[in-house]
Design an enzyme around this catalytic site. Structure first.
Site, PDB file in Angstrom:
ATOM      1  N   ARG A   1       0.894  -1.204   0.051  1.00  0.00           N
ATOM      2  CA  ARG A   1      -0.074   0.066   0.171  1.00  0.00           C
ATOM      3  C   ARG A   1       0.849   1.266   0.024  1.00  0.00           C
ATOM      4  NH1 ARG A   1      -2.213  -3.636  -0.992  1.00  0.00           N
ATOM      5  NH2 ARG A   1      -4.122  -4.448  -0.145  1.00  0.00           N
TER       6      ARG A   1
ATOM      7  N   SER B   1     -10.685   0.052   4.004  1.00  0.00           N
ATOM      8  CA  SER B   1      -9.560  -0.105   5.069  1.00  0.00           C
ATOM      9  C   SER B   1      -9.006   1.230   5.537  1.00  0.00           C
ATOM     10  CB  SER B   1      -8.447  -0.997   4.861  1.00  0.00           C
ATOM     11  OG  SER B   1      -8.815  -2.189   4.473  1.00  0.00           O
TER      12      SER B   1
ATOM     13  N   GLU C   1      -4.047   4.182   6.249  1.00  0.00           N
ATOM     14  CA  GLU C   1      -3.861   3.812   4.880  1.00  0.00           C
ATOM     15  C   GLU C   1      -4.508   4.922   3.926  1.00  0.00           C
ATOM     16  OE1 GLU C   1      -4.833  -0.151   3.535  1.00  0.00           O
ATOM     17  OE2 GLU C   1      -5.986   0.618   1.630  1.00  0.00           O
TER      18      GLU C   1
HETATM   19  C1  LIG Z   1     -15.443   0.141  -0.300  1.00  0.00           C
HETATM   20  C2  LIG Z   1     -13.798   0.331  -0.329  1.00  0.00           C
HETATM   21  C3  LIG Z   1     -12.929  -0.737  -0.476  1.00  0.00           C
HETATM   22  C4  LIG Z   1     -11.590  -0.439  -0.840  1.00  0.00           C
HETATM   23  N1  LIG Z   1     -10.898  -1.633  -1.266  1.00  0.00           N
HETATM   24  C5  LIG Z   1      -9.362  -1.577  -1.494  1.00  0.00           C
HETATM   25  C6  LIG Z   1      -8.687  -2.712  -1.790  1.00  0.00           C
HETATM   26  O1  LIG Z   1      -9.151  -3.824  -1.501  1.00  0.00           O
HETATM   27  N2  LIG Z   1      -7.430  -2.553  -1.846  1.00  0.00           N
HETATM   28  C7  LIG Z   1      -6.778  -1.185  -1.970  1.00  0.00           C
HETATM   29  O2  LIG Z   1      -5.732  -1.083  -2.320  1.00  0.00           O
HETATM   30  N3  LIG Z   1      -7.620  -0.035  -1.826  1.00  0.00           N
HETATM   31  C8  LIG Z   1      -8.844  -0.248  -1.383  1.00  0.00           C
HETATM   32  N4  LIG Z   1      -9.685   0.700  -1.275  1.00  0.00           N
HETATM   33  C9  LIG Z   1      -9.120   2.080  -1.464  1.00  0.00           C
HETATM   34  C10 LIG Z   1      -9.307   2.828  -2.756  1.00  0.00           C
HETATM   35  O3  LIG Z   1     -10.163   2.260  -3.461  1.00  0.00           O
HETATM   36  C11 LIG Z   1      -7.889   3.001  -3.443  1.00  0.00           C
HETATM   37  O4  LIG Z   1      -6.853   3.416  -2.850  1.00  0.00           O
HETATM   38  C12 LIG Z   1      -8.133   3.739  -4.919  1.00  0.00           C
HETATM   39  O5  LIG Z   1      -6.991   3.549  -5.637  1.00  0.00           O
HETATM   40  C13 LIG Z   1      -8.232   5.253  -4.560  1.00  0.00           C
HETATM   41  O6  LIG Z   1      -8.649   5.939  -5.693  1.00  0.00           O
HETATM   42  P1  LIG Z   1      -9.415   7.338  -5.882  1.00  0.00           P
HETATM   43  O7  LIG Z   1      -9.338   7.607  -7.261  1.00  0.00           O
HETATM   44  O8  LIG Z   1     -10.594   7.234  -5.243  1.00  0.00           O
HETATM   45  O9  LIG Z   1      -8.365   8.016  -5.340  1.00  0.00           O
HETATM   46  P2  LIG Z   1      -8.562   9.410  -4.398  1.00  0.00           P
HETATM   47  O10 LIG Z   1      -9.309   9.136  -2.889  1.00  0.00           O
HETATM   48  O11 LIG Z   1      -9.298  10.395  -5.058  1.00  0.00           O
HETATM   49  O12 LIG Z   1      -6.951   9.796  -3.824  1.00  0.00           O
HETATM   50  C14 LIG Z   1      -6.063   9.189  -3.250  1.00  0.00           C
HETATM   51  C15 LIG Z   1      -4.859   9.817  -3.175  1.00  0.00           C
HETATM   52  O13 LIG Z   1      -4.097   9.824  -4.480  1.00  0.00           O
HETATM   53  C16 LIG Z   1      -4.105  11.172  -5.111  1.00  0.00           C
HETATM   54  N5  LIG Z   1      -4.310  11.146  -6.531  1.00  0.00           N
HETATM   55  C17 LIG Z   1      -5.615  10.576  -6.902  1.00  0.00           C
HETATM   56  N6  LIG Z   1      -5.544  10.609  -8.251  1.00  0.00           N
HETATM   57  C18 LIG Z   1      -4.193  11.088  -8.474  1.00  0.00           C
HETATM   58  C19 LIG Z   1      -3.410  11.443  -9.921  1.00  0.00           C
HETATM   59  N7  LIG Z   1      -4.022  11.008 -10.868  1.00  0.00           N
HETATM   60  N8  LIG Z   1      -2.182  11.702  -9.912  1.00  0.00           N
HETATM   61  C20 LIG Z   1      -1.384  12.073  -8.581  1.00  0.00           C
HETATM   62  N9  LIG Z   1      -2.208  11.821  -7.420  1.00  0.00           N
HETATM   63  C21 LIG Z   1      -3.437  11.499  -7.550  1.00  0.00           C
HETATM   64  C22 LIG Z   1      -4.732  11.982  -4.193  1.00  0.00           C
HETATM   65  O14 LIG Z   1      -4.538  13.508  -4.075  1.00  0.00           O
HETATM   66  C23 LIG Z   1      -4.839  11.224  -2.923  1.00  0.00           C
HETATM   67  O15 LIG Z   1      -3.673  11.577  -2.072  1.00  0.00           O
HETATM   68  C24 LIG Z   1     -10.918   0.623  -0.933  1.00  0.00           C
HETATM   69  C25 LIG Z   1     -12.190   1.867  -0.571  1.00  0.00           C
HETATM   70  C26 LIG Z   1     -13.470   1.718  -0.598  1.00  0.00           C
HETATM   71  C27 LIG Z   1     -14.241   2.953  -0.151  1.00  0.00           C
END
Ligand SMILES: Cc1cc2nc3c(=O)[nH]c(=O)nc-3n(C[C@H](O)[C@H](O)[C@H](O)COP(=O)(O)OP(=O)(O)OC[C@H]3O[C@@H](n4cnc5c(N)ncnc54)[C@H](O)[C@@H]3O)c2cc1C
Length: 337
Positions: free
Chosen positions: A164, A238, A333
């Site tokens: 992660r 998480s 995380e």
């Molecule tokens: C119900 C649920 C289940 C989940 N299960 C998992 C799992 O099984 N495994 C797992 O690894 N994660 C899991 N996650 C966490 C999440 O889905 C991941 O971390 C996902 O990659 C976040 O993507 P996002 O686009 O929503 O990022 P955001 O929440 O929008 O951003 C996260 C971070 O990344 C940065 N960011 C976003 N896009 C960019 C970009 N293009 N360039 C630079 N920085 C950027 C943001 O500034 C922030 O710091 C889960 C979340 C939920 C709600």
């Protein structure tokens, strides 16, 4: 490019927290992204990059220029007899890309089905589930340097992927905007069904034989039962990482808590944070409009109307209790913003 001010981010974070962004815009390509970064510089406001908002905790109204990444596109850029290299826009929804790969018979991402968020955020924390991480299928990514707008590429090694984790959460935090990611997928998929109940669930769902579709459907089925749906109950998955502790520390704790689970990793013994939190008495606890999920103690939830600062306090209180009881530090995380 339309710039909005004092924009509510409630629809843009899966906790459903109603904090505002001082400035907000959405960008559909690299040119718009550069314009937005320039506008933020001109307004003398730090830029914040937003994907699907599924891995952030908004702790306050943001005095930032929030740039939502909507860069789309899924294209084959190279192919040989065994593999296909697919370039995917950072704004593509991760699970839709997984579906695209499965429909085309390309293996490698099926175990990552139903992870919320965008493709651009997937390298940030090297998303992983059911025995697979994106580092396993990652080829390279394209990014824009926030400071000068230059386009750069990163190989997997450059990204420093860990559990992660990546350089984008560490030494290169807030330096780049990921615009496109290239994955190397398998034309002859090798299935990974050993983790959890995947094999059992494929049988239960009646798939005659294992396939990438079957693995994906099984994982969707398991995840839907286990994890709260953010559209129904605000959460960011998480909240804490599973801590990795030394074998000595693990044996010390095991002598006191014989039930303590632990998994060998190259870095040490990984202990489920959910177990530590549950043993510290937090499973299912509620603080008014927020709380700890009743089945998944690793998931903090917003029942509706919760505040980011209260969730932050709740997370700190949980981490403090776990540390006092076990001497183990929990790291978040979720990105605190
Ligand atoms: C119900 C649920 C289940 C989940 N299960 C998992 C799992 O099984 N495994 C797992 O690894 N994660 C899991 N996650 C966490 C999440 O889905 C991941 O971390 C996902 O990659 C976040 O993507 P996002 O686009 O929503 O990022 P955001 O929440 O929008 O951003 C996260 C971070 O990344 C940065 N960011 C976003 N896009 C960019 C970009 N293009 N360039 C630079 N920085 C950027 C943001 O500034 C922030 O710091 C889960 C979340 C939920 C709600």
């Amino acid at each position: 490019m339309q710039i909005e001010t004092n924009k509510s981010l409630r629809q843009f974070n899966t906790f459903g927290l109603d904090h505002q962004a001082a400035f907000f815009t959405e960008v559909a390509d690299e040119k718009e992204l550069m314009e937005a970064l320039q506008a933020a510089r001109k307004a003398e406001v730090p830029a914040f990059i937003l994907g699907g908002g599924s891995n952030i905790l908004l702790t306050r109204d943001l005095p930032y220029f929030v740039i939502k990444i909507n860069i789309k596109g899924i294209n084959i850029v190279r192919e040989d007899s065994r593999h296909v290299w697919v370039k995917v826009g950072a704004g593509e929804i991760w699970h839709e890309f997984v579906g695209h790969a499965i429909r085309h018979g390309w293996g490698g991402v099926e175990n990552l089905s139903l992870i919320p968020g965008t493709v651009g955020a997937s390298p940030m924390q090297n998303i992983g589930a059911y025995g697979v991480e994106i580092k396993d299928v990652f080829d390279h990514l394209e990014a824009v340097v926030r400071e000068d707008g230059n386009l750069v590429t990163f190989s997997g090694e450059d990204c420093g992927f860990g559990y992660r984790d990546s350089i984008f959460k560490q030494k290169s935090k807030d330096k780049y905007v990921i615009t496109r990611v290239v994955f190397r997928l398998d034309k002859f998929p090798v299935l990974n069904t050993t983790y959890g109940d995947v094999e059992f669930t494929m049988h239960e769902l009646g798939f005659p034989e294992p396939s990438i579709e079957a693995v994906s459907e099984a994982i969707i089925h398991i995840r839907s039962k286990k994890l709260p749906d953010p559209t129904v109950l605000g959460n960011a998955g998480s909240f804490f990482k599973n801590p990795v502790i030394s074998p000595e520390k693990f044996h010390q704790l095991k002598a006191i808590y014989p039930q303590l689970p632990g998994f060998d990793t190259p870095e040490g013994i990984k202990v489920p944070a959910a177990w530590l939190i549950e043993q510290s008495g937090w499973k299912g606890k509620r603080w008014g409009t927020i709380g700890v999920h009743a089945q998944q103690p690793l998931v903090l939830v917003n029942y509706g109307g919760g505040k980011g600062e209260d969730l932050l306090l709740l997370s700190k209180t949980i981490a403090k209790d776990v540390f006092e009881k076990f001497g183990v530090k929990l790291q978040t995380e979720v990105n605190l913003v």
